[in-house]
Design an enzyme around this catalytic site. Structure first.
Site, PDB file in Angstrom:
ATOM      1  N   SER A  44      -8.247  -2.748   4.161  1.00 39.51           N
ATOM      2  CA  SER A  44      -8.086  -1.838   5.300  1.00 39.51           C
ATOM      3  C   SER A  44      -7.768  -0.417   4.849  1.00 39.51           C
ATOM      4  CB  SER A  44      -6.968  -2.337   6.217  1.00 39.51           C
ATOM      5  OG  SER A  44      -7.291  -3.588   6.766  1.00 39.51           O
ATOM      6  N   THR A  83       0.787  -1.227   0.000  1.00 41.45           N
ATOM      7  CA  THR A  83       0.000   0.000   0.000  1.00 41.45           C
ATOM      8  C   THR A  83       0.827   1.290   0.000  1.00 41.45           C
ATOM      9  OG1 THR A  83      -1.574  -1.235   1.363  1.00 41.45           O
ATOM     10  CG2 THR A  83      -2.082   1.048   0.962  1.00 41.45           C
TER      11      THR A  83
END
Length: 630
Positions: free
Chosen positions: A514, A448
């Protein structure tokens, strides 16, 4: 040559290379200090266990002290100076915040290949000063998958979940990439500059080369699997299979060609063209771990516009905030918005903040840490049971706001006592479809990058994108890495009692995420006051929540807020940032029933704040982030 100020970008690249070179001694010293500290803890304390780092999606590569940035007109903060400069250039030319985000993201896929790229997906939260929109570019599972995708098919472990590294490396876990489709959709709605213009900075850097950073070099050196891929080995490593040194100019003509195709043909170049066919061939043809991706999966993919998940947050300040900006925000019930599921981030963040708001604010810092851990356990218990792709998780679309109702959060807060819950139970929200579901076991989540942008028109965005694990599936096609996002699904489709797990693997489903790109609004003016998000797998939720608490509740300037030591819990042990979390505070947490784990917590949090016509930027010292603006 593309019409781009390549000379300026090249000079910035050389400056960046020099900056990283100067940091080598600092990085070595920090690493040595952390290692020594960890060794002391191992031998001195039988209860403070060390972790292999499996909870950290990307390894630690040292600490880079960052300045506080202040701008008047616009600001771009991303995970790399070259990406921030590319976005800023689009704004100088009159482009929108969306234009800037696309240019920045294309550069990030080149210079930070371990974290994101066109082989992955993401979520984008955008405000034009009047309305808030969310764009969903999450990957999807191929049509041919079954619930048993990540279960061993034979041998003594038949029917058991396979090891994570076995699932992620190769073609098995590759989902349909969604990033380029999402960005194209957002550009269609809000772009000002020509689509092709936004690719020119990345194309120029791919051709001319960019300097390898200390962080990229460290991750290349540590990775066990990337050298096994023919293309990746030739691109990242020398003849001795050592990563090219810090400062080495890395050129990627293959990716430059891919970007030209996307610039001219849009997403169709990937989803309907030869590029998509090359991806499918690489996934299906992997020698040891082939996947199920097909051409039809590409053709059927759609990026989505979604209604944002928003909640009100009334901060409780344990002490008077230091700055006028924080004082103003602390007196106001803020409006926080981000992506709904399949992202679990904003929902969990809203639960943590809502639970904490039910508790006393007049407590010591270590007590606030304790309460934060307990609130995180409760939020992650609900996350494990209820959160999944809303289109496929149940026959009735879930009402996520049920999990954020004050009465429900008050009942959850009532479970917190002087002794840690250790492992919290999921709640029973009224009327929520999903009471018959099993809880998903905790799995590794990884990868990410995040960028935040505010432009001169008062528009703001937060974009988080990913290829999941560091370097994704370790499968490179035409100069870019493919994702392993399907490992974000539960490897087990059912719990031990036979209840289905909401986030199990299913055809065309989007795995739970998430990612937490957030915008924070003044409810009176409806103007975005903050844009923030982070890298860091499941710990993104903790990093972003603490960034909000540290700036608003604690009254810290954004730079200081991001420098605070991390902690969190995914409804298990208390995770504390190795080498940085204070020993005396850890002692108190342990005495209150917390099992402790000291781990690397390599966040990549990037924050922009708007105050009285000024923009303030902060980038996480744990990665290469940088802000550029005017």
């Amino acid at each position: 040559m593309p019409a781009v100020n390549s000379g300026l970008l090249f000079k910035l690249a050389l400056c960046t290379m020099q900056r990283y070179s100067d940091l080598r001694t600092l990085v070595f010293s920090v690493a040595l200090y952390v290692v020594c500290g960890l060794c002391w803890l191992v031998f001195q304390s039988p209860v403070w266990a060390q972790s292999s780092g499996s909870t950290a999606p990307e390894a630690d590569s040292g600490w880079q002290d960052k300045p506080t940035w202040q701008f008047k007109h616009f600001a771009v903060v991303t995970a790399h100076p070259l990406a921030s400069e590319a976005g800023a250039q689009m704004l100088r030319e009159g482009g929108s915040a969306i234009d800037a985000a696309i240019a920045s993201q294309m550069v990030l896929g080149l210079v930070e290949p371990q974290s994101s790229g066109i082989g992955g997906g993401g979520f984008l939260t955008y405000s034009n000063g009047k309305t808030v929109q969310v764009y969903d570019g999450r990957e999807t599972a191929p049509q041919g998958v079954t619930e048993a995708l990540f279960l061993e098919a034979a041998g003594e472990n038949k029917g058991q979940p396979m090891a994570f590294h076995k699932a992620k490396v190769g073609g098995l876990a590759v989902g349909v990439p969604g990033l380029i489709a999402m960005l194209h959709l957002a550009h269609k709605d809000h772009g000002r500059l020509a689509w092709a213009r936004l690719f020119e900075p990345a194309i120029a850097l791919a051709e001319e080369g960019f300097p390898i950073s200390q962080r990229l070099h460290a991750l290349l050196k540590q990775d066990r699997f990337l050298r096994k891929d023919t293309q990746a080995r030739a691109y990242f490593y020398d003849a001795n299979l050592e990563p090219f040194p810090v400062g080495h100019l890395l050129r990627n003509p293959a990716l430059a060609q891919v970007l030209r195709g996307l610039a001219q043909g849009g997403p169709g170049s990937l989803y309907y063209g030869e590029l998509g066919n090359a991806v499918v061939a690489a996934v299906q043809g992997h020698a040891t771990n082939p996947g199920l991706l097909r051409q039809d999966d590409f053709k059927n993919y759609n990026a989505l516009r979604r209604e944002p998940l928003c909640f009100n947050w009334q901060p409780k300040t344990p002490q008077p905030p230091q700055g006028a900006f924080e004082q103003t925000l602390a007196r106001t019930a803020l409006r926080v918005c981000g992506p709904p599921p399949p992202s679990s981030g904003p929902l969990a963040i809203g639960q943590i903040l809502g639970i904490l708001s039910q508790l006393s604010s007049g407590v010591k810092p270590v007590d606030r840490d304790y309460l934060f851990l307990e609130a995180a356990r409760l939020a992650f218990a609900d996350r494990a049971k209820f959160v999944a792709d809303p289109g496929l998780s149940s026959s009735k679309l879930p009402d996520w706001q049920t999990l954020l109702e004050p009465s429900y959060l008050k009942s959850r807060a009532a479970l917190i006592s002087e002794k840690s819950l250790g492992k919290a139970p999921a709640g029973k929200p009224g009327g929520f479809a999903g009471q018959g579901l099993g809880a998903m076991p905790m799995q590794i989540e990884a990868g990410t990058t995040h960028l935040s942008i505010m432009d001169h028109n008062g528009h703001a965005l937060a974009l988080t994108s990913s290829i999941e694990s560091a370097f994704g599936s370790r499968l490179m096609v035409n100069g870019f890495l493919l994702n392993n996002q399907l490992t974000d699904f539960s490897f087990k489709p059912f719990d031990d009692e036979g209840h289905p797990i909401a986030n199990r693997v299913e055809p065309n489903k989007r795995p739970r995420s998430s990612m937490s790109p957030l915008l924070v609004f003044d409810p009176n003016t409806h103007q975005a006051q903050m844009a923030l998000g982070s890298a860091g797998g499941a710990l993104i939720i903790h990093y972003v929540t603490k960034a909000l608490i540290n700036t608003i509740n604690e009254g810290l300037p954004a730079k200081a807020a991001l420098e605070q030591p991390h902690l969190g819990s995914m409804n298990g042990p208390a995770l504390l940032e190795a080498g940085r979390y204070a020993e005396d505070r850890a002692d108190v947490l342990h005495k209150r029933g917390n099992e402790l784990r000291f781990v690397p917590m390599t966040s990549g949090t990037h924050v922009l704040l708007r105050e009285d016509g000024q923009l303030w930027g902060a980038a996480d010292p744990r990665r290469d982030g940088w802000a550029v603006g005017e």
